[in-house]
Each structure stands twice: as C-alpha cells, then as structure tokens.
Design a protein around this motif. Structure first.
Motif, short mmCIF file in Angstrom:
data_model
loop_
_atom_site.label_atom_id
_atom_site.label_comp_id
_atom_site.label_asym_id
_atom_site.label_seq_id
_atom_site.Cartn_x
_atom_site.Cartn_y
_atom_site.Cartn_z
N GLY A 210 0.79 -1.23 0.00
CA GLY A 210 0.00 0.00 0.00
C GLY A 210 0.82 1.27 0.00
N MET A 211 2.07 1.21 -0.45
CA MET A 211 2.94 2.39 -0.38
C MET A 211 3.46 2.85 -1.73
SD MET A 211 5.03 1.87 3.20
CE MET A 211 5.31 0.11 3.05
N ALA A 212 2.84 2.42 -2.82
CA ALA A 212 3.37 2.75 -4.14
C ALA A 212 3.39 4.25 -4.39
CB ALA A 212 2.57 2.05 -5.24
N THR A 213 2.31 4.96 -4.04
CA THR A 213 2.29 6.41 -4.24
C THR A 213 3.31 7.09 -3.35
OG1 THR A 213 -0.03 6.46 -4.95
CG2 THR A 213 0.88 8.48 -4.01
N ALA A 214 3.35 6.71 -2.08
CA ALA A 214 4.32 7.32 -1.16
C ALA A 214 5.75 7.05 -1.60
CB ALA A 214 4.10 6.78 0.26
N ASN A 215 6.02 5.83 -2.04
CA ASN A 215 7.37 5.50 -2.51
C ASN A 215 7.73 6.30 -3.76
OD1 ASN A 215 7.62 3.67 -0.44
ND2 ASN A 215 7.23 1.87 -1.71
N THR A 216 6.75 6.52 -4.63
CA THR A 216 7.00 7.27 -5.86
C THR A 216 7.33 8.73 -5.53
OG1 THR A 216 5.56 5.79 -7.11
CG2 THR A 216 6.00 7.95 -8.07
N LEU A 217 6.62 9.30 -4.58
CA LEU A 217 6.93 10.68 -4.17
C LEU A 217 8.30 10.75 -3.52
CD1 LEU A 217 3.47 11.78 -2.71
CD2 LEU A 217 4.40 12.22 -4.97
N ALA A 218 8.62 9.77 -2.69
CA ALA A 218 9.95 9.74 -2.07
C ALA A 218 11.04 9.63 -3.13
CB ALA A 218 10.04 8.58 -1.08
N ALA A 219 10.77 8.84 -4.17
CA ALA A 219 11.74 8.70 -5.25
C ALA A 219 11.97 10.03 -5.95
CB ALA A 219 11.26 7.65 -6.25
N TRP A 220 10.89 10.79 -6.17
CA TRP A 220 11.06 12.10 -6.79
C TRP A 220 11.92 12.99 -5.92
CZ3 TRP A 220 10.12 17.14 -5.44
CH2 TRP A 220 10.31 18.07 -6.47
N HIS A 221 11.65 13.02 -4.62
CA HIS A 221 12.44 13.85 -3.71
C HIS A 221 13.91 13.42 -3.70
CE1 HIS A 221 9.57 16.55 -1.79
NE2 HIS A 221 8.70 15.58 -1.79
#
Length: 394
Positions: A210-221
């Motif tokens: 359940g963390m795909a969106t959060a992980n994607t945002l972290a990757a951008w940062h």
C-alpha cells in the motif's frame, strides 16, 4: 519546517509521468482491453497531458504489433514506448510497430537471474550492452530498467546503469518489482543510484504494502525525474502507483507534471469500465464520495468557511468536481437544515430536531445518504408522529 526528504536537485524541477496502463496495467490478473478500449485509453491519456505511454509488448505476436500500431496512430503528443525483454527477438518485433522508443527490462537480482533465467550477473551485463547498442544503432531511443532493483546489490544496479549508458541508453529505471520498499527505502535506493549515474532516473513502484504512491513521491524527492504510473493503480498483484494520486500529490506540492487534473475523473472512469474494476467510492482523488462530507462538526464548519475542512490544493474544484454535503447517521442540525432548505422543505430548528432521529434510523436501515425525496418522506413522518403524539395528549 524542514522537509523529511529534502530534494537533491532544484525544488522546482518538473516530474515526468510515464504511464504503463496499457502494459503493466493490463497485466492485472483478469484484465484484458479490447483494441477499441486501448485506443480510447490512449487518447484520454494523451489529452490529459501524459508525456509517455508504454503501449504494449510487441513480442506477444503480430496481433499485438498491429494493435500497438493502431494505438500509436491515436497519439498527438505523448511518446509511445514498446516494452521488451532482454532478447533480440523482442527488439526485432518492436521494430515492426513504428515506435521509436523501446524499454529493456533487465532482471538484476540474483533471485531473478538464477531463479528465472538460470544465468549470472555477467550475462546481464553483456546482454544489456549488446541489446542497447543494437537498438540505438537501429535508431531507437532506449531506456533500461533494473527489474527487482529493491532486492539487488546497489553496486550491481549501478554497474548495469553504467553499461546501459555506455551503450547509448537515455534513461535508467529502478523497479520495486515486488513492492517491498517503504518511502525511506525508496529514497535511499534512488539516492544511491542518482549519485552513481548521469542517466535520468525513473522509478517504478508496486503497491503490495500500500505504499506505491508514497514511494514514488519519495523517489522524486531523492532525484528521480520520471515516475511510472497506471490509471487507478492497475498492475500486477496489488497494482502500481496510481497516476491520479501521484499527479495530484505532486501538483499540490507545486511540482509541475503537465497533467490536466480536470481530466483525471473521466480518465479513471474510462479505465475502470474497460478493466472491469469498479472504483471504491472512497478512492483517492477520483472516487465518487471523496469530496463528500457528512459529519455534523465538519459540515457546520464548511457551511461557515469552506477551507476549514478543504484546502485549495485538494479542493474538488481543482479537479473539476464539486463538494457534496450528504445526510446520514452523523449529520448535525446545521447540515440537516441546509439540506431541508435546498429541498424547499421546512427548515426550522424544531423541524430539524424532530427529523434527526428519523434520519439516523434511515441511515442505519438503508446504508446510503438521504436524498431530497427521502427528506420529504421524513418530514411527513415527523409531522405524522407529531399529530399522533398530540392526539395521545388529548
């Protein structure tokens, strides 16, 4: 306030969303799009401002090649990408589609190399170099992806990136293929590879925890410039990062994505219908009920000042939608009176207080918000009960 994940590059750099609904999304168990559905989805993604579309896997055969060509013909601005395994035959078939972008997925973890292909790291390095060089020589723009990067020695991931770059690749993708990362792990992985290659980094998340969106945002940062997404989060097992969630969250942070947020709801509905996967009413950004309010405390505050429980960055108007105040078990007097007035029914406080217990019984019984016609029935019921009570008093 200090950001949890401070960007390693300029804060105002854009994020490029790379949609894979027509490839990884269709790999969702039980999902299969017709050609007409694929064409409609491609047009909708293009109109929404998505920069890049994975349009299919040419190695599936000549029918797939023909469909990819038909999909490409629908695109006005989005760039089509054909997904390939690390095989020459896949590249040959991709060449029949008319696309000028291909992506090679390279298994990088020892579990994938040995368990799936019965090969070693040297094989991966040699074949990456050969296939990328051959594709570039044929005029393709090539990206390379580290499959199962989250279970791979980072030093080997960096070595694959180095070889891909030397052979002419234009981008390197990190895939959390089994969705094992959390945002801290995603940030750490991307940071480590950004520091070891000059290739732009793409991040491809899965949603197993359940963390795909959060992980994607972290990757951008952490420095990823390209983010892989699917509409409604379709994809293998639990799915991928949802385009609508990633785009909305980035835009709320002031990060340009090129996505027209007003297009998201219609796009989501289109894919939900084509995939046979109805949206939960509370699905972030695009769900039917996500801009609805019922709780009495919230509704009372919103009626006084909308931004008490809505922020301009996530307000319904930002997505071309409207706020809904619904009536149910947790409604209060203020919201009930407003709804009565809107339905041209008696809206005095005494009337509302008489109806409130009836409304709560209705909500428990019917399991849905009360509509104007339901309110009219409740008003009549309250009036009838009042008459009976008056007669009993006589």
């Amino acid at each position: 306030m200090t950001a949890l994940f401070p960007p390693v590059r300029l804060a105002n750099r854009p994020a490029v969303l790379c949609d894979t609904t027509l490839r990884d999304g269709e790999q969702t168990a039980g999902v299969a799009f017709s050609l007409d559905e694929k064409r409609a989805i491609a047009r909708a993604l293009d109109a929404a401002g998505v920069s890049e579309l994975e349009v299919g896997i040419a190695a599936m055969g000549w029918e797939e090649v023909a469909e990819i060509r038909a999909i490409i013909a629908e695109l006005e601005s989005a760039e089509p990408v054909v997904w390939c395994r690390l095989r020459m035959g896949d590249l040959d078939m991709a060449g029949k589609t008319g696309a000028r972008r291909v992506h090679f997925a390279v298994p990088t973890s020892d579990r994938q190399l040995v368990g799936k292909l019965k090969v070693d790291r040297a094989w991966a390095l040699q074949n990456t170099a050969e296939l990328v060089y051959t594709a570039v020589s044929r005029g393709f723009h090539v990206s390379v992806g580290a499959e199962d990067a989250s279970r791979t020695d980072p030093a080997f991931v960096a070595e694959i990136a180095r070889v891909a770059q030397a052979a002419g690749a234009i981008r390197f993708r990190l895939a959390d293929t089994l969705g094992l990362l959390d945002p801290f792990g995603a940030h750490a992985l991307v940071s480590a590879i950004v520091a070891r290659t000059v290739l732009p980094i793409e991040f491809h998340a899965h949603d197993d925890f359940g963390m795909a969106t959060a992980n994607t945002l972290a990757a951008w940062h952490a420095g990823a410039s390209h983010l892989s997404v699917t509409v409604n989060g379709l994809g293998e097992r639990a799915g991928n990062a949802a385009l609508e969630e990633v785009a909305a969250a980035l835009e709320a942070q002031g990060v340009a994505t090129g996505i027209d947020l007003h297009c998201l709801s219609a796009l989501s509905s289109l894919v939900a219908l084509a995939s046979g996967r109805p949206l939960p009413p509370n699905k972030s950004v695009v769900g039917d009920m996500v801009f609805s309010h019922e709780a009495g405390i919230h509704v009372d505050a919103i009626l006084k000042n909308g931004d008490t429980y809505e922020d301009p960055r996530s307000a319904p108007a930002r997505f071309g939608r409207e706020r809904r105040l619904v009536l149910g078990k947790h409604s209060g007097i203020a919201g009930l009176r407003a709804a009565l007035a809107a339905a041209n029914l008696p809206a005095g406080e005494a009337v509302a207080r008489a109806i409130l217990p009836l409304l709560r019984d209705f909500a428990v019984r019917e399991k849905r918000p009360a509509a104007p016609e339901d309110l009219a029935h409740l008003v009549a019921m309250a009036w009838h009960l009042e008459r009976l009570n008056a007669e009993d008093g006589e």
